[in-house]
Enzyme design. Structure first.
Site, PDB file in Angstrom:
ATOM      1  NE  ARG A  47      -1.568   2.674   2.606  1.00 53.28           N
ATOM      2  CZ  ARG A  47      -1.344   3.908   3.030  1.00 53.28           C
ATOM      3  NH1 ARG A  47      -1.479   4.948   2.208  1.00 53.28           N
ATOM      4  NH2 ARG A  47      -0.944   4.137   4.277  1.00 53.28           N
ATOM      5  CG  HIS A  82       3.211   4.864   8.848  1.00 55.05           C
ATOM      6  ND1 HIS A  82       3.068   3.745   8.060  1.00 55.05           N
ATOM      7  CD2 HIS A  82       3.510   5.885   8.004  1.00 55.05           C
ATOM      8  CE1 HIS A  82       3.265   4.080   6.788  1.00 55.05           C
ATOM      9  NE2 HIS A  82       3.545   5.382   6.736  1.00 55.05           N
ATOM     10  CB  CYS A  94       2.083  10.578   1.366  1.00 56.21           C
ATOM     11  SG  CYS A  94       0.426  11.277   1.157  1.00 56.21           S
TER      12      CYS A  94
END
Length: 304
Positions: free
Chosen positions: A11, A203, A236
């Site tokens: 992911r 994270h 991201c």
């Protein structure tokens, strides 16, 4: 000192690459990681495929996995509808994610932080009805690419909001990789001491070279699960300045959980060295580099 590793290659690792791995390739990767003993995986996202193309075949991947495999897998969601769709497909572990920073949440999800939090009770209800677990995942827990430093009290306020009740875990995300160990210790400790009892997940990203140090700091302060990706892949797409995740291999080499052996490392190195060239991405793991060194008297060196 150890914590459960969740590998997020499929992911957060893939989402910035711009390349869609075929479903069958993702299935093989999931099964090889699970077979090596990796406790948990993040396998995909319910984000719109036009916005995050590498996640376009997440539902197809879910359909190929067994219920037993899915018990060790997490899927990123941002709305109750995401939870509903994923649950219908067989998902039982949901990472409900939004940003502490409004500016990043608008860029990433298209709504305010308040709107995301207001929708969380419905997401919790749907996850619970499916017999699943749901995490409260707080992106930009330390810094925002648009607004700068994030006030820890804002993180604590969200964590203490009754609309987040029912979340089994809280994920503190250093989305930009700009945090340092003292910050991580302070925030994890505050969340542990001043918010409802939940498993704490850290994270981290390795943008400024603090990925492993921050992960170890989080574990020392009480985090019981930590995220990493093969070879430090990831970032991201809606956070300017974010680079790869902390490498799973580096986290494992530093923490040495009981299931992690030299042969396990060899298997992970093989996976990384297959996947990253396929994606056109560099290896950012110092452990993978070390595993290919000439120090053959060291049991962790990979000789094949």
């Amino acid at each position: 000192m150890s914590a459960l590793l969740r590998d997020v290659t499929l992911r957060d690792g893939l989402q910035l690459t711009g390349k869609v791995l075929p479903t069958e390739r993702k299935v093989r990767l999931v099964r090889r990681l699970l077979a090596l003993g990796v406790p948990a995986l993040e396998i995909g996202s319910m984000a719109r495929p036009d916005l995050v193309p590498p996640m376009a075949n997440t539902m197809e991947l879910i359909a190929e996995l067994t219920p037993e495999e899915l018990q060790r897998c997490w899927v990123w969601v941002a709305t109750p509808r995401h939870v509903e769709r994923a649950a219908a497909a067989g998902v039982r572990n949901f990472q409900y994610c939004f940003s502490v920073s409004d500016a990043h949440n608008q860029a990433n999800i298209g709504r305010s932080t308040e709107e995301s939090l207001a929708a969380m009770p419905d997401a919790v209800r749907l996850a619970t009805a499916a017999g699943g677990a749901i995490q409260l995942c707080l992106a930009t827990s330390f810094t925002c690419p648009f607004d700068g430093p994030v006030d820890p009290e804002r993180v604590l306020a969200i964590a203490n909001d009754s609309r987040a009740d029912g979340a089994t875990d809280i994920v503190l995300a250093d989305t930009l990789g700009q945090a340092h160990p003292a910050q991580v210790i302070a925030l994890v400790t505050a969340v542990r001491e001043r918010t409802p009892v939940r498993r704490i997940v850290f994270h981290g990203h390795d943008t400024w070279g603090m990925g492993v140090a921050n992960t170890l700091a989080a574990i020392a302060a009480g985090a019981a699960m930590v995220d990493g990706s093969l070879g430090g892949l990831g970032g991201c797409p809606f956070a300017p300045g974010a680079s790869g995740n902390t490498a799973s291999e580096d986290i494992l080499f530093a923490t040495r959980p009981g299931w992690f052996t030299p042969s396990t490392l060899a298997g992970l190195v093989e996976l990384t060295e297959e996947l990253l060239p396929e994606l056109g991405e560099p290896n950012r793991s110092r452990t993978v580099e070390g595993a290919r060194s000439k120090a053959e008297a060291f049991e962790w060196v990979v000789r094949n």
